[in-house]
Design an enzyme around this catalytic site. Structure first.
Site, PDB file in Angstrom:
ATOM      1  N   LYS A 117       0.836  -1.214   0.000  1.00 14.37           N
ATOM      2  CA  LYS A 117       0.000   0.000   0.000  1.00 14.37           C
ATOM      3  C   LYS A 117       0.866   1.258   0.000  1.00 14.37           C
ATOM      4  O   LYS A 117       0.632   2.194  -0.761  1.00 14.37           O
ATOM      5  CB  LYS A 117      -0.937   0.011   1.229  1.00 14.37           C
ATOM      6  CG  LYS A 117      -1.843  -1.219   1.324  1.00 14.37           C
ATOM      7  CD  LYS A 117      -2.806  -1.130   2.494  1.00 14.37           C
ATOM      8  CE  LYS A 117      -2.176  -1.119   3.856  1.00 14.37           C
ATOM      9  NZ  LYS A 117      -1.526  -2.401   4.250  1.00 14.37           N
ATOM     10  N   ARG A 136      -9.374   0.772   9.090  1.00 12.63           N
ATOM     11  CA  ARG A 136      -8.995  -0.597   9.428  1.00 12.63           C
ATOM     12  C   ARG A 136     -10.086  -1.299  10.218  1.00 12.63           C
ATOM     13  O   ARG A 136      -9.926  -2.473  10.558  1.00 12.63           O
ATOM     14  CB  ARG A 136      -7.721  -0.576  10.274  1.00 12.63           C
ATOM     15  CG  ARG A 136      -6.427  -0.872   9.500  1.00 12.63           C
ATOM     16  CD  ARG A 136      -5.303  -0.750  10.487  1.00 12.63           C
ATOM     17  NE  ARG A 136      -4.092  -1.429  10.173  1.00 12.63           N
ATOM     18  CZ  ARG A 136      -3.031  -0.865   9.596  1.00 12.63           C
ATOM     19  NH1 ARG A 136      -3.079   0.362   9.169  1.00 12.63           N
ATOM     20  NH2 ARG A 136      -1.934  -1.550   9.423  1.00 12.63           N
ATOM     21  N   ARG A 151      12.235  -6.057   4.616  1.00 13.70           N
ATOM     22  CA  ARG A 151      12.145  -4.687   4.101  1.00 13.70           C
ATOM     23  C   ARG A 151      12.818  -3.637   4.993  1.00 13.70           C
ATOM     24  O   ARG A 151      12.936  -3.796   6.210  1.00 13.70           O
ATOM     25  CB  ARG A 151      10.689  -4.300   3.826  1.00 13.70           C
ATOM     26  CG  ARG A 151       9.856  -3.998   5.043  1.00 13.70           C
ATOM     27  CD  ARG A 151       8.439  -3.616   4.631  1.00 13.70           C
ATOM     28  NE  ARG A 151       7.577  -3.430   5.781  1.00 13.70           N
ATOM     29  CZ  ARG A 151       6.295  -3.112   5.709  1.00 13.70           C
ATOM     30  NH1 ARG A 151       5.703  -2.965   4.539  1.00 13.70           N
ATOM     31  NH2 ARG A 151       5.593  -2.941   6.805  1.00 13.70           N
ATOM     32  N   ARG A 175      11.449  -1.215  10.518  1.00 12.80           N
ATOM     33  CA  ARG A 175      10.397  -0.907  11.490  1.00 12.80           C
ATOM     34  C   ARG A 175      10.438  -1.869  12.663  1.00 12.80           C
ATOM     35  O   ARG A 175      10.673  -3.063  12.492  1.00 12.80           O
ATOM     36  CB  ARG A 175       9.026  -0.997  10.813  1.00 12.80           C
ATOM     37  CG  ARG A 175       8.698   0.240  10.025  1.00 12.80           C
ATOM     38  CD  ARG A 175       7.476   0.058   9.180  1.00 12.80           C
ATOM     39  NE  ARG A 175       6.340  -0.534   9.892  1.00 12.80           N
ATOM     40  CZ  ARG A 175       5.128  -0.619   9.367  1.00 12.80           C
ATOM     41  NH1 ARG A 175       4.887  -0.144   8.164  1.00 12.80           N
ATOM     42  NH2 ARG A 175       4.144  -1.168  10.042  1.00 12.80           N
ATOM     43  N   ARG A 181      -0.467  -8.811  13.631  1.00 13.59           N
ATOM     44  CA  ARG A 181      -1.009  -7.819  12.678  1.00 13.59           C
ATOM     45  C   ARG A 181      -1.918  -8.503  11.659  1.00 13.59           C
ATOM     46  O   ARG A 181      -2.947  -7.963  11.265  1.00 13.59           O
ATOM     47  CB  ARG A 181       0.138  -7.076  11.979  1.00 13.59           C
ATOM     48  CG  ARG A 181       0.803  -6.044  12.887  1.00 13.59           C
ATOM     49  CD  ARG A 181       2.229  -5.748  12.485  1.00 13.59           C
ATOM     50  NE  ARG A 181       2.336  -4.958  11.281  1.00 13.59           N
ATOM     51  CZ  ARG A 181       3.474  -4.840  10.574  1.00 13.59           C
ATOM     52  NH1 ARG A 181       4.570  -5.469  10.955  1.00 13.59           N
ATOM     53  NH2 ARG A 181       3.486  -4.088   9.501  1.00 13.59           N
TER      54      ARG A 181
HETATM   55  P1  AMP Z   1       1.000   0.393   9.031  1.00 18.75           P
HETATM   56  O1  AMP Z   1       2.142   1.330   8.872  1.00 18.75           O
HETATM   57  O2  AMP Z   1      -0.202   0.805   8.241  1.00 18.75           O
HETATM   58  O3  AMP Z   1       1.370  -1.041   8.811  1.00 18.75           O
HETATM   59  O4  AMP Z   1       0.552   0.512  10.581  1.00 18.75           O
HETATM   60  C1  AMP Z   1       1.439   0.155  11.626  1.00 18.75           C
HETATM   61  C2  AMP Z   1       0.665   0.009  12.944  1.00 18.75           C
HETATM   62  O5  AMP Z   1       0.056   1.256  13.276  1.00 18.75           O
HETATM   63  C3  AMP Z   1      -0.477  -0.993  12.937  1.00 18.75           C
HETATM   64  O6  AMP Z   1      -0.047  -2.327  13.161  1.00 18.75           O
HETATM   65  C4  AMP Z   1      -1.349  -0.454  14.073  1.00 18.75           C
HETATM   66  O7  AMP Z   1      -0.790  -0.752  15.340  1.00 18.75           O
HETATM   67  C5  AMP Z   1      -1.231   1.048  13.875  1.00 18.75           C
HETATM   68  N1  AMP Z   1      -2.259   1.585  12.936  1.00 18.75           N
HETATM   69  C6  AMP Z   1      -2.036   2.145  11.714  1.00 18.75           C
HETATM   70  N2  AMP Z   1      -3.178   2.535  11.136  1.00 18.75           N
HETATM   71  C7  AMP Z   1      -4.163   2.202  12.007  1.00 18.75           C
HETATM   72  C8  AMP Z   1      -5.574   2.321  11.975  1.00 18.75           C
HETATM   73  N3  AMP Z   1      -6.207   2.866  10.920  1.00 18.75           N
HETATM   74  N4  AMP Z   1      -6.275   1.878  13.056  1.00 18.75           N
HETATM   75  C9  AMP Z   1      -5.659   1.346  14.127  1.00 18.75           C
HETATM   76  N5  AMP Z   1      -4.323   1.175  14.222  1.00 18.75           N
HETATM   77  C10 AMP Z   1      -3.580   1.602  13.166  1.00 18.75           C
END
Ligand code: AMP
Length: 217
Positions: free
Chosen positions: A13, A87, A126, A160, A171
């Site tokens: 994404k 989400r 990554r 990360r 996740r």
């Molecule tokens: P991402 O960078 O999108 O993979 O997000 C990393 C982490 O941030 C996720 O595993 C969640 O802990 C938190 N997170 C990101 N976006 C959301 C969301 N829309 N709702 C809840 N938690 C989020």
């Protein structure tokens, strides 16, 4: 044009969102990036967010909806790319209400389909350039031999904290339990399209471009 990129962690994404920003002057709204900024702030809220993220759990709807609401009020340029948001069904309802209030439309939800085995491989391999955010992958796109980012020449690369096998498992559980119901939610609204997220980065980008060019204005 406002779009959602929907898919499990590691589906690509962020990579595709960055391409759309460069090519279509759209604005990437990544709640993951916003939360990573919040955790760097050193506040009590940032510390709590960091714990939740490192476990691989979702942060509360209230916090992420607040973050998005703040950004929607600003500049809109070529439209918004929602990356990693919504989400949950509650977040999807909240987004619908926010867009309605602003007189904006959600044009298209693009589901990026990938299988779980590929995700583990992608995520644990990554890294990104600390300076410009360009993504690398130990197998598919290694950091250049001279140790410099091919985009900006930066020499620092970061992984990360939550890109490890244990947190990825959690996740993925969160994705299947709380996020995947959005596929049906947006299908029922006639907004859902799918692309093969396992294809080469440029092929995925071409599929997305074709969908956006066909999407109703
Ligand atoms: P991402 O960078 O999108 O993979 O997000 C990393 C982490 O941030 C996720 O595993 C969640 O802990 C938190 N997170 C990101 N976006 C959301 C969301 N829309 N709702 C809840 N938690 C989020």
């Amino acid at each position: 044009m406002n779009i959602i990129l929907l898919g499990p962690p590691g589906a690509g994404k962020g990579t595709q969102a960055r391409k759309l920003v460069a090519e279509r002057d759209m604005i990437q709204l990544s709640t993951g990036d916003m939360l990573r900024d919040a955790r760097k702030s050193g506040t009590e809220m940032g510390r709590r967010v960091a714990e939740v993220m490192d476990r691989g759990d979702l942060v509360t709807d209230e916090i992420v909806i607040g973050l998005i609401e703040e950004r929607l009020k600003g500049d809109q340029r070529g439209g918004f790319i929602f990356d990693g948001f919504p989400r949950t069904l509650a977040q999807a309802d909240a987004l619908g209400e926010l867009l309605d209030r602003l007189g904006q439309t959600l044009h298209c939800v693009i589901e990026m389909q990938v299988d779980d085995d590929a995700l583990v491989e992608r995520i644990t391999a990554r890294s990104t350039c600390a300076q410009c955010g360009e993504g690398y992958n130990d197998i598919a796109k290694p950091i250049p031999a001279d140790g410099k980012c091919e985009k900006c020449g930066g020499t620092e690369f970061i992984r990360r904290a939550d890109d490890n096998a244990e947190s990825l498992k959690q996740r993925l559980m969160e994705y299947y339990k709380k996020t995947s119901p959005l596929i049906g939610y947006y299908y029922a609204k006639g907004k859902l399209c799918s692309v093969d997220g396992l294809a080469d980065i440029d092929e995925v980008a071409a599929s997305i471009a074709a969908l956006l060019d066909r999407a109703p204005a």
